[in-house]
Design an enzyme around this catalytic site. Sequence first.
Site, mmCIF file in Angstrom:
data_model
loop_
_atom_site.group_PDB
_atom_site.id
_atom_site.type_symbol
_atom_site.label_atom_id
_atom_site.label_comp_id
_atom_site.label_asym_id
_atom_site.label_seq_id
_atom_site.Cartn_x
_atom_site.Cartn_y
_atom_site.Cartn_z
ATOM 1 N N ARG A 90 0.809 -1.228 0.000
ATOM 2 C CA ARG A 90 0.000 0.000 0.000
ATOM 3 C C ARG A 90 0.833 1.265 0.000
ATOM 4 O O ARG A 90 0.487 2.256 -0.621
ATOM 5 C CB ARG A 90 -0.923 0.027 1.218
ATOM 6 C CG ARG A 90 -2.128 -0.882 1.018
ATOM 7 C CD ARG A 90 -3.041 -0.824 2.205
ATOM 8 N NE ARG A 90 -2.753 -1.945 3.102
ATOM 9 C CZ ARG A 90 -3.576 -2.360 4.041
ATOM 10 N NH1 ARG A 90 -4.707 -1.757 4.238
ATOM 11 N NH2 ARG A 90 -3.254 -3.380 4.804
ATOM 12 N N HIS A 125 -1.663 0.432 -6.820
ATOM 13 C CA HIS A 125 -2.523 1.472 -7.389
ATOM 14 C C HIS A 125 -1.776 2.427 -8.286
ATOM 15 O O HIS A 125 -2.073 2.567 -9.453
ATOM 16 C CB HIS A 125 -3.292 2.210 -6.310
ATOM 17 C CG HIS A 125 -4.421 1.369 -5.799
ATOM 18 N ND1 HIS A 125 -5.470 0.980 -6.603
ATOM 19 C CD2 HIS A 125 -4.626 0.797 -4.605
ATOM 20 C CE1 HIS A 125 -6.288 0.209 -5.916
ATOM 21 N NE2 HIS A 125 -5.801 0.078 -4.704
ATOM 22 N N ASP A 166 -14.979 2.112 -2.298
ATOM 23 C CA ASP A 166 -14.184 3.297 -2.655
ATOM 24 C C ASP A 166 -13.658 3.170 -4.078
ATOM 25 O O ASP A 166 -13.764 2.108 -4.702
ATOM 26 C CB ASP A 166 -13.011 3.489 -1.667
ATOM 27 C CG ASP A 166 -12.170 2.236 -1.510
ATOM 28 O OD1 ASP A 166 -12.099 1.441 -2.455
ATOM 29 O OD2 ASP A 166 -11.584 2.044 -0.420
ATOM 30 N N LYS A 189 -14.264 7.456 -0.726
ATOM 31 C CA LYS A 189 -13.806 7.353 0.667
ATOM 32 C C LYS A 189 -12.694 8.350 0.940
ATOM 33 O O LYS A 189 -11.823 8.567 0.105
ATOM 34 C CB LYS A 189 -13.294 5.926 0.917
ATOM 35 C CG LYS A 189 -12.775 5.685 2.311
ATOM 36 C CD LYS A 189 -12.501 4.205 2.549
ATOM 37 C CE LYS A 189 -11.160 3.777 2.018
ATOM 38 N NZ LYS A 189 -10.897 2.354 2.219
ATOM 39 N N ARG A 191 -9.897 8.781 3.998
ATOM 40 C CA ARG A 191 -9.426 8.168 5.241
ATOM 41 C C ARG A 191 -8.780 9.232 6.120
ATOM 42 O O ARG A 191 -7.901 9.954 5.679
ATOM 43 C CB ARG A 191 -8.424 7.049 4.921
ATOM 44 C CG ARG A 191 -8.019 6.239 6.144
ATOM 45 C CD ARG A 191 -7.096 5.094 5.773
ATOM 46 N NE ARG A 191 -7.775 3.957 5.163
ATOM 47 C CZ ARG A 191 -8.450 3.034 5.839
ATOM 48 N NH1 ARG A 191 -8.543 3.106 7.156
ATOM 49 N NH2 ARG A 191 -9.019 2.018 5.215
HETATM 50 C C1 R5P Z 1 -8.326 0.487 0.402
HETATM 51 O O1 R5P Z 1 -7.855 1.037 -0.510
HETATM 52 C C2 R5P Z 1 -8.639 -0.961 0.350
HETATM 53 O O2 R5P Z 1 -9.255 -1.303 -0.851
HETATM 54 C C3 R5P Z 1 -9.507 -1.363 1.521
HETATM 55 O O3 R5P Z 1 -10.750 -0.707 1.417
HETATM 56 C C4 R5P Z 1 -8.886 -0.995 2.841
HETATM 57 O O4 R5P Z 1 -7.551 -1.402 2.897
HETATM 58 C C5 R5P Z 1 -9.658 -1.625 3.967
HETATM 59 O O5 R5P Z 1 -9.090 -1.236 5.178
HETATM 60 P P1 R5P Z 1 -9.965 -1.199 6.491
HETATM 61 O O6 R5P Z 1 -10.666 -2.499 6.596
HETATM 62 O O7 R5P Z 1 -8.941 -0.980 7.583
HETATM 63 O O8 R5P Z 1 -10.884 -0.037 6.373
#
Ligand code: R5P
Length: 295
Positions: A90, A125, A166, A189, A191
């Site tokens: 990530r 990504h 997202d 989304k 964060r």
């Molecule tokens: C984000 O880009 C991913 O696709 C997931 O949505 C994310 O890693 C999920 O993380 P969490 O369960 O901590 O919200």
Amino acid sequence: MRVHFFPEGEAAARAFARALNADCAPIQHHRFPDGESLVRVEAAGEIALLFRTLDHPDAKLVETLLASSALRDRGARRIILVAPYLSYMRQDKAFHAGEAVSQRVIGRLLAGAVDGLVTVDPHLHRVGSLAEVLPGIKSRALSAASVLSHLITADLAPGTILVGPDAESRPWVEAVAAPLNAPVLVGRKERHGDRDVELSIDGIAAVEGKPVILVDDVISSGATLIKSAALLRAAGAGSVEAVATHCLAGCSDLAALKAGGIARIRSTDTVPGPTNAASVADLLAGAVREILNQS
Ligand code: R5P
């Protein structure tokens, strides 16, 4: 050709070995009181398949590097790491000044230790391909979309809407929905913290009275799905379930997901756990065969 596996991954490793018609050998592992690891491998053939999924990565990465070195010392000429879940993908850039670009560091470390790597749905990504992350070795990034579609088909209720929480989930939800011919909604989304996300879903009114399945590549803390489920239930969704390639969530996070109104959570077996509902063994075996046939 032999599959070498760490004890916690035995079930998935044996399924993978069966799909490949290969032998299996456990790796012995000892943790010293100070936290260091000692790893011992069985005799290796010319080709060694090192099977280790890399959730809980800090300890597992070190042990995997030790195992790879021990396999070389045992005579393995080619080592392919089969890591159904590949962590540290990530952080592909420094989001804030001074941050390490973890993806680059871990990618180079692994590329220096093995000759090939196979994984499923790595979280890439901004980087175009796994080959860029793993310079100089053969690699395959497989998609679990067909496995998840198949899983969902088994008892798909009429009118079900698939929702990607997202923008990053769009490729996954669209690939899973296509063979099912199911409608798709995708959220946006933002964060703010590990467990603090803000979400909206364009066109959410369409879910009123309908069954919904959330689709994501990875469930980590579960915060993304909990927030999504709250929005969907408030919009009148008839039921909310979730499927994902990788489920990293522990017991308390899984309990919070259930309490958040997600009736059923299913994942592939890339990370062992109670949500495992489909195997990626055949996918992994096919990719390993391809790499071996190429050279
Ligand atoms: C984000 O880009 C991913 O696709 C997931 O949505 C994310 O890693 C999920 O993380 P969490 O369960 O901590 O919200």
